[in-house]
Write a protein that holds these residues in place. Structure first.
Motif, PDB file in Angstrom:
ATOM      1  N   GLU A 141       0.815  -1.210   0.000  1.00 30.99           N
ATOM      2  CA  GLU A 141       0.000   0.000   0.000  1.00 30.99           C
ATOM      3  C   GLU A 141       0.853   1.267   0.000  1.00 30.99           C
ATOM      4  O   GLU A 141       1.906   1.334   0.649  1.00 30.99           O
ATOM      5  N   SER A 144      -1.332   8.015   1.264  1.00 30.59           N
ATOM      6  CA  SER A 144      -2.145   8.916   0.464  1.00 30.59           C
ATOM      7  C   SER A 144      -1.292  10.006  -0.177  1.00 30.59           C
ATOM      8  O   SER A 144      -0.472  10.645   0.490  1.00 30.59           O
ATOM      9  N   GLN A 159       6.886  -7.876   9.018  1.00 33.65           N
ATOM     10  CA  GLN A 159       6.840  -6.414   8.985  1.00 33.65           C
ATOM     11  C   GLN A 159       7.934  -5.900   8.041  1.00 33.65           C
ATOM     12  O   GLN A 159       9.064  -6.400   8.069  1.00 33.65           O
ATOM     13  N   TRP A 175       5.326  -1.256   6.791  1.00 35.97           N
ATOM     14  CA  TRP A 175       4.123  -2.000   6.424  1.00 35.97           C
ATOM     15  C   TRP A 175       3.964  -3.169   7.393  1.00 35.97           C
ATOM     16  O   TRP A 175       4.948  -3.860   7.708  1.00 35.97           O
ATOM     17  N   ASP A 176       2.740  -3.408   7.880  1.00 35.64           N
ATOM     18  CA  ASP A 176       2.520  -4.563   8.742  1.00 35.64           C
ATOM     19  C   ASP A 176       2.430  -5.827   7.897  1.00 35.64           C
ATOM     20  O   ASP A 176       2.555  -5.786   6.662  1.00 35.64           O
ATOM     21  N   ALA A 178       0.053  -7.508   6.964  1.00 34.42           N
ATOM     22  CA  ALA A 178      -1.051  -7.507   6.004  1.00 34.42           C
ATOM     23  C   ALA A 178      -0.814  -6.508   4.864  1.00 34.42           C
ATOM     24  O   ALA A 178      -1.631  -6.414   3.949  1.00 34.42           O
ATOM     25  N   LYS A 180      -0.468  -3.115   5.304  1.00 35.36           N
ATOM     26  CA  LYS A 180      -0.983  -1.785   5.596  1.00 35.36           C
ATOM     27  C   LYS A 180       0.174  -0.854   5.945  1.00 35.36           C
ATOM     28  O   LYS A 180       1.021  -1.180   6.767  1.00 35.36           O
ATOM     29  N   VAL A 181       0.193   0.347   5.360  1.00 36.52           N
ATOM     30  CA  VAL A 181       1.323   1.255   5.491  1.00 36.52           C
ATOM     31  C   VAL A 181       1.141   2.242   6.637  1.00 36.52           C
ATOM     32  O   VAL A 181       0.013   2.616   6.982  1.00 36.52           O
ATOM     33  N   LYS A 182       2.260   2.659   7.245  1.00 39.29           N
ATOM     34  CA  LYS A 182       2.263   3.685   8.270  1.00 39.29           C
ATOM     35  C   LYS A 182       3.485   4.563   8.057  1.00 39.29           C
ATOM     36  O   LYS A 182       4.598   4.060   7.841  1.00 39.29           O
TER      37      LYS A 182
END
Length: 378
Positions: A141, A144, A159, A175-176, A178, A180-182
């Motif tokens: 991912e 934004s 991770q 990214w975790d 799954a 998902k990005v942070k």
């Protein structure tokens, strides 16, 4: 200067993606030697297994290895459009399945013990971070507003860390499992940040850029909060981490415009330690550390060619070539990773191929070896 040198200059988004990326195929089934020199490293001895060979006429990156000694990197075969990610195992070399089948440019940068591989591949809009598992790969991912990303390292929990790029600049991300990005916090007043390594505890090390140079930093957990400037050796202008173990010990390089030193940040503290250089050389880079704190890398400069080293708290920095018998037939130039048993993934060349006799690095065929440790170093 050796062709395989990894350039830890992260001053643009594509610097890691483009540093020395064109490779040629390699595979050679296992040839083994036993080596020993009781005067060094408390009688350390290794079984040497050749994992692959990089023929002439190629440029390439051999990046890192997992606990089992599977090595990840990037290759470009002659006459093909672009580089591709690859894994070198005991059975030879195999390509990594790409998330975009018609991608003509991809790199592989990290691998964990489950053989999850991460890297970056091109799309219509830019390079995108991916994760590859077995026969499938997926893009990770994007935050934004961003359009490009790179995945550098994956830990044992799946991770992933790297960075993302867009109109807002370059940001360190994680990214975790799954995907998902942070976005991670950056140092105050820094221009850009990149996450480069992560351990199983979720501690992340990377760099943040300033006008004066980039600095090694630490995020104490994958939450992305609380970034710490790890500093550099006195008088230096830049530092960069290369690996972190599960205890939180970080290794990397600190340098100025003319020279650089392999360094250790014990448990991620600012108490930076200079690991030194090999005899006759002026610079060194640390590339890997295991759970015991043994460090590997290479030393260069002066009037001597590059040689791989191992550093231990007991014996300090040692030339890995001094642990080989005189009739081993090859020279070890880069040690890229070391596992918990002390097995070392290395790059070398035939002893007869003296680099001083060649005008260009690509005239020297390189080999990939694994040194299986038969004794305890510490």
């Amino acid at each position: 200067m050796f062709l395989l040198r990894r350039k830890e200059r992260f001053d643009t988004f594509f610097s890691v993606l483009l540093f020395q990326i064109v490779l040629t195929p390699l595979f050679l089934s296992g040839v083994s030697w036993i080596i020993a020199n009781p005067s060094q490293a408390a009688g350390a001895s290794y079984t040497i297994k050749q994992i692959g060979e990089l023929p002439l006429g190629a440029t390439h990156v051999v990046r890192t290895a997992n606990e089992g000694g599977d090595i990840v990197g990037t290759i470009k075969r002659s006459g093909r459009s672009g580089p591709k990610g690859a894994i070198w195992e005991d059975g030879g070399e195999r390509s990594i399945v790409q998330p975009r089948p018609n991608s003509d440019y991809s790199v592989a940068l990290g691998i964990n013990d489950d053989n999850q591989v991460v890297g970056s591949a091109n799309t219509e809009t830019g390079m995108r971070a991916y994760r590859s598992i077995g026969n499938s790969s997926v893009f990770l991912e994007l935050p934004s507003g961003d359009n490009s990303s790179a995945a550098i390292t994956v830990n044992g929990l799946g991770q992933v860390v790297g960075w993302s790029s867009g109109a807002g600049g370059i940001r360190a991300v994680t990214w975790d499992s799954a995907g998902k990005v942070k976005v991670l916090e950056k140092l105050q007043d820094s221009n850009a940040c990149r996450a480069l390594v992560i351990n199983d505890a979720g501690d992340i090390a990377g760099t943040c850029d300033f006008n004066s140079g980039h600095r090694a930093v630490l995020w104490k957990s994958a939450s992305g909060k609380g970034v710490t400037d790890l500093g550099m050796l006195p008088g230096d202008i830049w530092s960069v981490p290369a690996d972190i173990n599960n205890k939180g010990d970080i290794v990397g390089t600190s340098g100025d415009a003319e020279k650089h030193r392999a360094v250790l940040w014990p448990k991620g503290e600012r108490a930076i330690k200079d690991l030194g250089v090999l005899t006759g050389r002026v610079s060194s880079k640390a590339l890997g550390i295991n759970t015991k704190g043994d460090v590997v890398g290479y030393s260069e400069g002066g009037n001597s060619s590059e040689h791989a080293f191992i550093w231990t708290s007991k014996d300090g920095m040692m030339d890995l070539n001094n642990l080989l018998p005189a009739n081993s037939g090859f020279v070890v130039v880069h040690a890229i990773a070391i596992n918990s048993k002390g097995d070392i993934s290395v790059i070398g060349y035939d002893e007869s191929m003296n680099p001083e006799r060649h005008l260009h690095d690509e005239q020297i065929p390189l080999r990939i070896f694994r040194l299986d440790n038969n004794t305890l170093l510490n």
